[in-house]
Design a protein around this motif. Structure first.
Motif, PDB file in Angstrom:
ATOM      1  N   ARG A   1     -48.484-116.251   1.365  1.00 57.24           N
ATOM      2  CA  ARG A   1     -47.159-116.730   1.782  1.00 57.24           C
ATOM      3  C   ARG A   1     -47.256-117.615   3.023  1.00 57.24           C
ATOM      4  NH1 ARG A   1     -43.657-114.484  -1.512  1.00 57.24           N
ATOM      5  NH2 ARG A   1     -44.164-112.464  -2.400  1.00 57.24           N
TER       6      ARG A   1
ATOM      7  N   PHE B   1     -46.049-121.314   2.896  1.00 59.00           N
ATOM      8  CA  PHE B   1     -45.066-121.752   3.886  1.00 59.00           C
ATOM      9  C   PHE B   1     -45.540-123.049   4.541  1.00 59.00           C
ATOM     10  CE2 PHE B   1     -42.793-120.243   8.054  1.00 59.00           C
ATOM     11  CZ  PHE B   1     -41.798-121.181   7.849  1.00 59.00           C
TER      12      PHE B   1
ATOM     13  N   PHE C   1     -41.063-125.732  11.709  1.00 56.20           N
ATOM     14  CA  PHE C   1     -41.488-124.370  12.042  1.00 56.20           C
ATOM     15  C   PHE C   1     -40.736-123.816  13.244  1.00 56.20           C
ATOM     16  CE2 PHE C   1     -45.552-125.317   9.678  1.00 56.20           C
ATOM     17  CZ  PHE C   1     -45.341-124.355   8.705  1.00 56.20           C
TER      18      PHE C   1
ATOM     19  N   CYS D   1     -38.470-123.731   2.344  1.00 54.85           N
ATOM     20  CA  CYS D   1     -38.993-123.454   3.690  1.00 54.85           C
ATOM     21  C   CYS D   1     -38.155-122.378   4.372  1.00 54.85           C
ATOM     22  CB  CYS D   1     -38.979-124.724   4.534  1.00 54.85           C
ATOM     23  SG  CYS D   1     -40.239-125.934   4.098  1.00 54.85           S
TER      24      CYS D   1
ATOM     25  N   ALA E   1     -38.998-119.066   2.807  1.00 56.89           N
ATOM     26  CA  ALA E   1     -40.348-118.652   3.219  1.00 56.89           C
ATOM     27  C   ALA E   1     -40.367-118.168   4.660  1.00 56.89           C
ATOM     28  CB  ALA E   1     -41.321-119.813   3.046  1.00 56.89           C
ATOM     29  N   SER E   2     -39.534-118.783   5.516  1.00 56.63           N
ATOM     30  CA  SER E   2     -39.512-118.398   6.929  1.00 56.63           C
ATOM     31  C   SER E   2     -39.011-116.975   7.117  1.00 56.63           C
ATOM     32  CB  SER E   2     -38.623-119.359   7.725  1.00 56.63           C
ATOM     33  OG  SER E   2     -37.243-119.136   7.455  1.00 56.63           O
TER      34      SER E   2
ATOM     35  N   THR F   1     -41.965-114.494   4.609  1.00 54.69           N
ATOM     36  CA  THR F   1     -43.350-114.445   5.100  1.00 54.69           C
ATOM     37  C   THR F   1     -43.550-113.440   6.239  1.00 54.69           C
ATOM     38  OG1 THR F   1     -43.681-116.736   4.408  1.00 54.69           O
ATOM     39  CG2 THR F   1     -45.271-115.836   5.972  1.00 54.69           C
TER      40      THR F   1
ATOM     41  N   SER G   1     -46.825-115.425  12.107  1.00 56.74           N
ATOM     42  CA  SER G   1     -46.742-116.157  10.835  1.00 56.74           C
ATOM     43  C   SER G   1     -46.487-117.634  11.076  1.00 56.74           C
ATOM     44  CB  SER G   1     -45.626-115.575   9.960  1.00 56.74           C
ATOM     45  OG  SER G   1     -45.905-114.247   9.588  1.00 56.74           O
ATOM     46  N   THR G   2     -45.591-117.951  12.029  1.00 54.05           N
ATOM     47  CA  THR G   2     -45.239-119.341  12.315  1.00 54.05           C
ATOM     48  C   THR G   2     -46.427-120.105  12.901  1.00 54.05           C
ATOM     49  OG1 THR G   2     -42.922-118.749  12.713  1.00 54.05           O
ATOM     50  CG2 THR G   2     -43.684-120.845  13.615  1.00 54.05           C
TER      51      THR G   2
ATOM     52  N   ALA H   1     -49.172-120.585  10.182  1.00 52.10           N
ATOM     53  CA  ALA H   1     -48.704-121.557   9.186  1.00 52.10           C
ATOM     54  C   ALA H   1     -48.689-122.972   9.767  1.00 52.10           C
ATOM     55  CB  ALA H   1     -47.310-121.174   8.696  1.00 52.10           C
TER      56      ALA H   1
END
Length: 425
Positions: free
Chosen positions: A94, A98, A130, A285, A288-289, A292, A325-326, A329
Protein backbone atom coordinates in the motif's frame (compact mmCIF):
# COMPACT_ATOMS: atom_id res chain seq x y z
CA UNK A 1 -17.41 8.57 19.83
CA UNK A 2 -19.72 7.10 17.17
CA UNK A 3 -19.90 10.52 15.45
CA UNK A 4 -16.16 10.22 14.70
CA UNK A 5 -16.63 7.01 12.72
CA UNK A 6 -17.41 6.29 9.07
CA UNK A 7 -21.10 5.79 8.36
CA UNK A 8 -22.50 3.07 6.08
CA UNK A 9 -22.53 5.06 2.82
CA UNK A 10 -19.09 6.50 3.55
CA UNK A 11 -17.84 2.89 3.79
CA UNK A 12 -19.42 2.14 0.39
CA UNK A 13 -17.83 5.26 -1.15
CA UNK A 14 -14.47 4.32 0.40
CA UNK A 15 -14.75 0.92 -1.30
CA UNK A 16 -15.76 2.35 -4.69
CA UNK A 17 -12.99 4.94 -4.47
CA UNK A 18 -10.43 2.25 -3.59
CA UNK A 19 -11.31 0.12 -6.63
CA UNK A 20 -12.11 2.47 -9.51
CA UNK A 21 -8.87 4.06 -10.67
CA UNK A 22 -7.16 5.46 -13.71
CA UNK A 23 -6.71 1.94 -15.14
CA UNK A 24 -10.33 1.64 -16.25
CA UNK A 25 -9.78 4.63 -18.56
CA UNK A 26 -7.09 2.58 -20.34
CA UNK A 27 -8.43 -0.98 -20.21
CA UNK A 28 -11.05 -1.13 -23.01
CA UNK A 29 -8.55 -0.85 -25.88
CA UNK A 30 -6.32 -3.63 -24.48
CA UNK A 31 -9.28 -5.92 -23.86
CA UNK A 32 -10.62 -5.24 -27.35
CA UNK A 33 -7.25 -6.05 -28.93
CA UNK A 34 -6.97 -9.35 -27.02
CA UNK A 35 -10.46 -10.80 -27.36
CA UNK A 36 -12.72 -8.27 -29.14
CA UNK A 37 -16.33 -7.62 -27.99
CA UNK A 38 -16.14 -10.92 -26.04
CA UNK A 39 -14.28 -8.80 -23.46
CA UNK A 40 -17.76 -8.03 -22.10
CA UNK A 41 -18.12 -11.74 -21.26
CA UNK A 42 -14.65 -11.70 -19.67
CA UNK A 43 -15.66 -8.71 -17.53
CA UNK A 44 -18.79 -10.56 -16.41
CA UNK A 45 -16.69 -13.66 -15.64
CA UNK A 46 -14.26 -11.56 -13.57
CA UNK A 47 -17.15 -9.98 -11.72
CA UNK A 48 -18.35 -13.43 -10.62
CA UNK A 49 -14.82 -14.45 -9.58
CA UNK A 50 -14.31 -11.26 -7.60
CA UNK A 51 -17.74 -11.72 -6.04
CA UNK A 52 -16.70 -15.20 -4.81
CA UNK A 53 -13.60 -13.74 -3.15
CA UNK A 54 -15.66 -10.81 -1.85
CA UNK A 55 -18.08 -13.23 -0.18
CA UNK A 56 -15.12 -14.60 1.81
CA UNK A 57 -14.07 -11.10 2.87
CA UNK A 58 -17.68 -10.26 3.76
CA UNK A 59 -18.15 -13.33 6.00
CA UNK A 60 -14.75 -12.91 7.67
CA UNK A 61 -15.30 -9.16 8.06
CA UNK A 62 -18.56 -9.77 9.91
CA UNK A 63 -16.70 -11.69 12.64
CA UNK A 64 -14.29 -8.92 13.67
CA UNK A 65 -14.45 -5.24 14.54
CA UNK A 66 -10.67 -4.65 14.74
CA UNK A 67 -8.55 -2.87 12.13
CA UNK A 68 -6.59 -5.10 9.76
CA UNK A 69 -8.78 -6.82 7.18
CA UNK A 70 -6.95 -9.81 5.66
CA UNK A 71 -4.21 -9.50 8.31
CA UNK A 72 -6.68 -10.08 11.17
CA UNK A 73 -8.37 -12.98 9.36
CA UNK A 74 -4.99 -14.67 8.67
CA UNK A 75 -3.75 -14.09 12.22
CA UNK A 76 -6.90 -15.46 13.89
CA UNK A 77 -7.09 -18.46 11.54
CA UNK A 78 -3.42 -19.43 11.16
CA UNK A 79 -1.51 -17.70 13.96
CA UNK A 80 0.80 -14.72 14.46
CA UNK A 81 3.42 -15.66 11.88
CA UNK A 82 1.11 -15.99 8.85
CA UNK A 83 -0.84 -12.96 10.01
CA UNK A 84 2.31 -10.88 10.30
CA UNK A 85 3.51 -11.86 6.83
CA UNK A 86 0.13 -10.96 5.31
CA UNK A 87 0.00 -7.70 7.26
CA UNK A 88 3.56 -6.65 6.45
CA UNK A 89 3.12 -7.40 2.74
CA UNK A 90 -0.18 -5.52 2.72
CA UNK A 91 1.30 -2.42 4.38
CA UNK A 92 4.43 -2.43 2.19
CA UNK A 93 2.38 -2.78 -0.98
CA UNK A 94 0.00 0.00 0.00
CA UNK A 95 2.90 2.37 0.69
CA UNK A 96 4.37 1.61 -2.75
CA UNK A 97 0.94 1.91 -4.39
CA UNK A 98 0.32 5.22 -2.59
CA UNK A 99 3.65 6.53 -3.92
CA UNK A 100 2.85 5.40 -7.45
CA UNK A 101 -0.61 7.01 -7.39
CA UNK A 102 0.94 10.34 -6.40
CA UNK A 103 3.52 10.05 -9.20
CA UNK A 104 0.70 9.05 -11.57
CA UNK A 105 -1.21 12.23 -10.67
CA UNK A 106 1.89 14.36 -11.26
CA UNK A 107 2.51 12.60 -14.59
CA UNK A 108 -1.10 13.08 -15.75
CA UNK A 109 -0.99 16.75 -14.75
CA UNK A 110 2.29 17.15 -16.63
CA UNK A 111 0.64 15.67 -19.71
CA UNK A 112 -2.06 18.34 -19.60
CA UNK A 113 0.24 21.24 -18.59
CA UNK A 114 3.66 20.65 -20.24
CA UNK A 115 5.37 23.22 -17.96
CA UNK A 116 4.79 20.80 -15.06
CA UNK A 117 6.27 17.73 -16.78
CA UNK A 118 9.90 18.05 -15.60
CA UNK A 119 11.34 15.74 -12.92
CA UNK A 120 11.73 18.65 -10.52
CA UNK A 121 8.09 19.71 -10.90
CA UNK A 122 7.01 16.07 -10.54
CA UNK A 123 8.76 15.92 -7.17
CA UNK A 124 7.26 19.25 -6.10
CA UNK A 125 3.74 18.07 -6.97
CA UNK A 126 4.32 14.71 -5.25
CA UNK A 127 5.54 16.51 -2.10
CA UNK A 128 2.50 18.79 -2.03
CA UNK A 129 0.11 15.83 -2.46
CA UNK A 130 1.67 13.89 0.44
CA UNK A 131 1.88 16.86 2.79
CA UNK A 132 -1.72 18.00 2.17
CA UNK A 133 -3.13 14.48 2.60
CA UNK A 134 -1.06 13.91 5.76
CA UNK A 135 -2.47 17.09 7.31
CA UNK A 136 -6.03 16.09 6.35
CA UNK A 137 -5.62 12.69 8.02
CA UNK A 138 -3.88 14.12 11.09
CA UNK A 139 -6.90 16.36 11.67
CA UNK A 140 -9.15 13.34 12.16
CA UNK A 141 -11.64 11.12 10.44
CA UNK A 142 -14.55 13.56 9.99
CA UNK A 143 -12.57 15.92 7.73
CA UNK A 144 -11.23 12.91 5.78
CA UNK A 145 -14.77 11.48 5.45
CA UNK A 146 -16.16 14.71 3.91
CA UNK A 147 -13.26 15.12 1.44
CA UNK A 148 -13.27 11.42 0.51
CA UNK A 149 -17.03 11.40 -0.18
CA UNK A 150 -16.91 14.57 -2.31
CA UNK A 151 -13.89 13.29 -4.28
CA UNK A 152 -15.51 9.89 -4.94
CA UNK A 153 -18.77 11.42 -6.17
CA UNK A 154 -16.81 13.85 -8.38
CA UNK A 155 -14.78 10.93 -9.70
CA UNK A 156 -17.93 9.05 -10.73
CA UNK A 157 -19.36 12.00 -12.71
CA UNK A 158 -17.23 11.43 -15.87
CA UNK A 159 -18.34 7.77 -15.90
CA UNK A 160 -22.00 8.75 -15.48
CA UNK A 161 -21.74 11.39 -18.23
CA UNK A 162 -19.97 9.04 -20.65
CA UNK A 163 -22.40 6.16 -20.04
CA UNK A 164 -25.47 8.45 -19.99
CA UNK A 165 -24.58 10.06 -23.34
CA UNK A 166 -22.74 7.14 -24.94
CA UNK A 167 -25.59 4.64 -24.55
CA UNK A 168 -27.52 6.56 -27.26
CA UNK A 169 -24.63 6.23 -29.74
CA UNK A 170 -24.15 2.46 -29.50
CA UNK A 171 -24.12 0.71 -32.91
CA UNK A 172 -25.08 -3.00 -32.62
CA UNK A 173 -22.90 -3.79 -35.66
CA UNK A 174 -19.81 -2.82 -33.65
CA UNK A 175 -20.22 -5.93 -31.49
CA UNK A 176 -19.46 -8.27 -34.40
CA UNK A 177 -17.49 -10.35 -34.97
CA UNK A 178 -17.38 -11.50 -31.33
CA UNK A 179 -13.65 -12.39 -31.57
CA UNK A 180 -10.92 -10.62 -33.60
CA UNK A 181 -11.04 -11.82 -37.23
CA UNK A 182 -14.00 -13.99 -36.23
CA UNK A 183 -11.81 -16.70 -34.66
CA UNK A 184 -11.16 -17.40 -30.96
CA UNK A 185 -7.45 -17.48 -30.10
CA UNK A 186 -6.68 -20.18 -27.47
CA UNK A 187 -5.54 -18.62 -24.19
CA UNK A 188 -6.90 -15.16 -24.97
CA UNK A 189 -9.74 -15.52 -22.45
CA UNK A 190 -7.29 -16.21 -19.61
CA UNK A 191 -5.01 -13.35 -20.66
CA UNK A 192 -7.91 -10.90 -20.78
CA UNK A 193 -9.38 -12.22 -17.50
CA UNK A 194 -6.11 -11.62 -15.65
CA UNK A 195 -5.75 -8.11 -17.07
CA UNK A 196 -9.33 -7.07 -16.33
CA UNK A 197 -9.24 -8.69 -12.88
CA UNK A 198 -6.78 -6.06 -11.69
CA UNK A 199 -9.39 -3.38 -12.36
CA UNK A 200 -11.30 -4.84 -9.39
CA UNK A 201 -8.40 -5.03 -6.92
CA UNK A 202 -8.73 -2.77 -3.91
CA UNK A 203 -11.96 -4.18 -2.46
CA UNK A 204 -9.89 -5.97 0.19
CA UNK A 205 -8.89 -2.59 1.67
CA UNK A 206 -12.34 -2.05 3.19
CA UNK A 207 -11.71 -4.24 6.24
CA UNK A 208 -8.38 -2.55 7.02
CA UNK A 209 -10.05 0.32 8.89
CA UNK A 210 -12.95 -1.64 10.43
CA UNK A 211 -12.45 -0.06 13.87
CA UNK A 212 -13.00 3.39 12.31
CA UNK A 213 -16.49 2.38 11.08
CA UNK A 214 -19.89 2.48 12.73
CA UNK A 215 -21.02 -1.08 13.60
CA UNK A 216 -18.46 -2.77 11.28
CA UNK A 217 -19.70 -6.33 11.90
CA UNK A 218 -23.08 -5.36 10.43
CA UNK A 219 -22.11 -2.65 7.91
CA UNK A 220 -18.86 -4.02 6.45
CA UNK A 221 -20.28 -7.17 4.75
CA UNK A 222 -23.20 -5.24 3.19
CA UNK A 223 -20.97 -2.36 2.11
CA UNK A 224 -18.47 -4.77 0.50
CA UNK A 225 -21.15 -6.48 -1.61
CA UNK A 226 -22.81 -3.18 -2.65
CA UNK A 227 -19.37 -1.85 -3.64
CA UNK A 228 -18.63 -4.81 -5.94
CA UNK A 229 -22.05 -4.73 -7.64
CA UNK A 230 -21.79 -0.96 -8.19
CA UNK A 231 -18.26 -1.12 -9.60
CA UNK A 232 -19.18 -4.09 -11.84
CA UNK A 233 -22.19 -2.24 -13.27
CA UNK A 234 -20.05 0.83 -14.06
CA UNK A 235 -17.31 -1.28 -15.70
CA UNK A 236 -19.66 -3.36 -17.86
CA UNK A 237 -21.67 -0.31 -19.02
CA UNK A 238 -18.50 1.69 -19.74
CA UNK A 239 -16.97 -1.15 -21.75
CA UNK A 240 -20.24 -1.70 -23.65
CA UNK A 241 -20.47 2.00 -24.57
CA UNK A 242 -16.82 2.21 -25.66
CA UNK A 243 -17.18 -0.88 -27.89
CA UNK A 244 -20.60 0.20 -29.19
CA UNK A 245 -19.29 3.63 -30.20
CA UNK A 246 -15.96 2.66 -31.80
CA UNK A 247 -16.04 -1.06 -32.55
CA UNK A 248 -12.67 -2.57 -33.41
CA UNK A 249 -11.17 0.94 -33.87
CA UNK A 250 -11.05 0.99 -30.07
CA UNK A 251 -8.11 -1.43 -30.12
CA UNK A 252 -5.98 1.14 -31.99
CA UNK A 253 -6.43 3.97 -29.46
CA UNK A 254 -4.13 4.81 -26.56
CA UNK A 255 -6.81 6.59 -24.49
CA UNK A 256 -9.93 4.55 -25.36
CA UNK A 257 -12.58 6.24 -23.21
CA UNK A 258 -11.32 9.67 -24.19
CA UNK A 259 -11.32 8.70 -27.88
CA UNK A 260 -14.87 7.31 -27.65
CA UNK A 261 -16.22 10.34 -25.75
CA UNK A 262 -14.44 12.78 -28.11
CA UNK A 263 -16.10 11.06 -31.08
CA UNK A 264 -19.60 11.71 -29.73
CA UNK A 265 -19.08 14.93 -27.74
CA UNK A 266 -16.06 16.68 -29.31
CA UNK A 267 -13.87 18.89 -27.13
CA UNK A 268 -16.33 18.53 -24.24
CA UNK A 269 -15.69 14.78 -24.15
CA UNK A 270 -11.92 15.27 -24.22
CA UNK A 271 -12.07 17.76 -21.35
CA UNK A 272 -14.38 15.60 -19.22
CA UNK A 273 -12.18 12.50 -19.53
CA UNK A 274 -8.94 14.46 -18.94
CA UNK A 275 -10.47 15.99 -15.80
CA UNK A 276 -11.90 12.59 -14.85
CA UNK A 277 -8.45 10.99 -15.04
CA UNK A 278 -7.00 13.58 -12.63
CA UNK A 279 -9.98 13.36 -10.28
CA UNK A 280 -9.85 9.55 -10.39
CA UNK A 281 -6.15 9.34 -9.48
CA UNK A 282 -6.56 12.14 -6.93
CA UNK A 283 -9.44 10.33 -5.25
CA UNK A 284 -7.36 7.13 -5.13
CA UNK A 285 -4.58 9.10 -3.42
CA UNK A 286 -7.10 10.31 -0.83
CA UNK A 287 -8.32 6.75 -0.15
CA UNK A 288 -4.72 5.47 0.03
CA UNK A 289 -3.75 8.22 2.48
CA UNK A 290 -6.33 6.82 4.91
CA UNK A 291 -6.04 3.07 4.34
CA UNK A 292 -2.21 2.88 4.19
CA UNK A 293 -1.49 4.18 7.72
CA UNK A 294 -4.28 1.97 9.09
CA UNK A 295 -2.46 -1.11 7.72
CA UNK A 296 0.49 -0.18 9.94
CA UNK A 297 -1.86 0.69 12.82
CA UNK A 298 -3.46 -2.78 12.65
CA UNK A 299 -0.04 -4.40 13.10
CA UNK A 300 0.89 -2.02 15.94
CA UNK A 301 -2.40 -2.63 17.76
CA UNK A 302 -1.68 -6.36 17.64
CA UNK A 303 1.83 -5.72 19.09
CA UNK A 304 3.47 -6.69 15.80
CA UNK A 305 5.14 -3.28 15.47
CA UNK A 306 6.64 -0.98 18.14
CA UNK A 307 4.00 0.20 20.65
CA UNK A 308 4.48 3.93 19.89
CA UNK A 309 3.04 3.36 16.39
CA UNK A 310 -0.38 2.62 17.91
CA UNK A 311 -0.56 6.08 19.53
CA UNK A 312 -3.25 8.53 18.38
CA UNK A 313 -3.48 12.31 18.60
CA UNK A 314 -6.40 14.28 20.09
CA UNK A 315 -8.32 13.90 16.81
CA UNK A 316 -8.06 10.10 17.06
CA UNK A 317 -5.59 9.91 14.14
CA UNK A 318 -2.70 7.36 14.32
CA UNK A 319 -0.11 10.10 13.82
CA UNK A 320 3.05 7.95 13.86
CA UNK A 321 1.63 5.56 11.23
CA UNK A 322 0.56 8.54 9.11
CA UNK A 323 3.98 10.21 9.37
CA UNK A 324 5.99 7.02 8.68
CA UNK A 325 3.75 5.91 5.78
CA UNK A 326 3.88 9.40 4.24
CA UNK A 327 7.67 9.81 4.52
CA UNK A 328 8.43 6.34 3.07
CA UNK A 329 5.87 6.78 0.26
CA UNK A 330 7.29 10.23 -0.53
CA UNK A 331 10.84 8.84 -0.83
CA UNK A 332 9.59 6.05 -3.14
CA UNK A 333 7.65 8.66 -5.11
CA UNK A 334 10.84 10.65 -5.78
CA UNK A 335 12.43 7.54 -7.29
CA UNK A 336 9.43 6.71 -9.51
CA UNK A 337 8.40 3.28 -8.23
CA UNK A 338 6.16 2.19 -11.13
CA UNK A 339 8.04 -1.00 -12.10
CA UNK A 340 8.50 -2.09 -8.49
CA UNK A 341 4.81 -1.61 -7.73
CA UNK A 342 3.79 -3.57 -10.83
CA UNK A 343 6.07 -6.44 -9.81
CA UNK A 344 5.18 -6.78 -6.15
CA UNK A 345 1.45 -5.94 -6.20
CA UNK A 346 0.53 -9.14 -8.06
CA UNK A 347 1.84 -11.47 -5.37
CA UNK A 348 0.94 -9.25 -2.43
CA UNK A 349 -2.71 -9.00 -3.46
CA UNK A 350 -3.04 -12.77 -3.59
CA UNK A 351 -1.23 -13.09 -0.27
CA UNK A 352 -4.40 -11.47 1.12
CA UNK A 353 -6.96 -13.32 -1.01
CA UNK A 354 -5.70 -16.88 -0.45
CA UNK A 355 -5.46 -16.82 3.39
CA UNK A 356 -8.88 -15.10 3.59
CA UNK A 357 -10.52 -17.77 1.41
CA UNK A 358 -8.90 -20.52 3.53
CA UNK A 359 -9.85 -18.78 6.79
CA UNK A 360 -13.58 -19.22 6.14
CA UNK A 361 -13.33 -23.00 6.56
CA UNK A 362 -11.18 -22.54 9.68
CA UNK A 363 -13.56 -20.03 11.30
CA UNK A 364 -16.55 -22.27 10.68
CA UNK A 365 -14.82 -24.98 12.71
CA UNK A 366 -13.25 -22.74 15.37
CA UNK A 367 -16.19 -20.32 15.76
CA UNK A 368 -19.30 -22.27 14.69
CA UNK A 369 -21.66 -20.40 17.03
CA UNK A 370 -20.26 -16.87 16.57
CA UNK A 371 -22.89 -14.43 15.26
CA UNK A 372 -22.33 -13.70 11.58
CA UNK A 373 -23.65 -10.59 9.84
CA UNK A 374 -23.25 -12.49 6.55
CA UNK A 375 -22.75 -16.19 5.82
CA UNK A 376 -21.78 -17.51 2.41
CA UNK A 377 -24.45 -19.89 1.05
CA UNK A 378 -23.77 -23.42 -0.31
CA UNK A 379 -21.33 -24.44 2.43
CA UNK A 380 -17.66 -24.56 1.36
CA UNK A 381 -18.38 -24.40 -2.41
CA UNK A 382 -17.86 -20.65 -2.95
CA UNK A 383 -14.73 -20.32 -0.73
CA UNK A 384 -13.18 -23.31 -2.56
CA UNK A 385 -13.98 -21.76 -5.96
CA UNK A 386 -12.54 -18.43 -4.76
CA UNK A 387 -9.38 -20.22 -3.59
CA UNK A 388 -8.91 -22.07 -6.89
CA UNK A 389 -9.45 -18.84 -8.84
CA UNK A 390 -6.92 -16.98 -6.70
CA UNK A 391 -4.31 -19.71 -7.24
CA UNK A 392 -5.04 -19.70 -10.98
CA UNK A 393 -4.57 -15.94 -11.19
CA UNK A 394 -1.39 -16.13 -9.10
CA UNK A 395 -0.06 -18.74 -11.54
CA UNK A 396 -0.34 -16.16 -14.33
CA UNK A 397 2.31 -13.96 -12.66
CA UNK A 398 5.77 -13.82 -14.22
CA UNK A 399 8.65 -15.54 -12.35
CA UNK A 400 10.38 -12.23 -11.57
CA UNK A 401 7.15 -10.85 -10.11
CA UNK A 402 6.87 -13.88 -7.83
CA UNK A 403 10.51 -13.50 -6.77
CA UNK A 404 10.12 -9.84 -5.84
CA UNK A 405 6.81 -10.50 -4.11
CA UNK A 406 8.16 -13.34 -1.99
CA UNK A 407 11.32 -11.30 -1.44
CA UNK A 408 9.22 -8.79 0.51
CA UNK A 409 7.95 -11.65 2.69
CA UNK A 410 11.55 -12.71 3.38
CA UNK A 411 12.48 -9.14 4.35
CA UNK A 412 9.65 -9.23 6.91
CA UNK A 413 11.07 -12.33 8.67
CA UNK A 414 13.69 -10.70 10.93
CA UNK A 415 11.22 -8.01 11.98
CA UNK A 416 8.72 -10.68 13.01
CA UNK A 417 11.21 -12.62 15.14
CA UNK A 418 12.51 -9.43 16.79
CA UNK A 419 8.99 -8.37 17.75
CA UNK A 420 8.00 -11.93 18.78
CA UNK A 421 11.09 -12.25 20.98
CA UNK A 422 10.29 -8.93 22.65
CA UNK A 423 6.68 -10.03 23.26
CA UNK A 424 7.86 -13.24 24.94
CA UNK A 425 10.33 -11.31 27.10
Amino acid sequence: MESKKLGFWSIVLLGINGIIGSGIFLLPNKAMAIIGPASLLVMLFDMLLVLAITFCFAEAGGLFKENGGAYIYAKEAFGDFVGYEVGFLSWATRIIAFATMAVGFATALGGIIPALSSDMMKNVIVSVIFLVLAVINLLGIKLYEVIQNVATIAKLLPFVLFIGIGIFYIEPANFTPLFPHGVYTPGSFGTAAVMLFFAFTGFESLGVAAAEMENPQKNLPKATLITIFTVSAIYILLLACAIGIMGYELADTTAPVQAAFTRIAGAFGTTVVAAGTLISIGALCIAASFVTPHCGLALAEQHMLPAFMAERNRFGAPYWCIIISTVVAMLIGYSGGFAFLASISVVSRFSQYIPTCLSIMVFRKKMPDAPRAFKIPFGPVIPVIALIVSLWLLAQAKPQQLMIGFGAAVIALPFYFLVHKKKQA
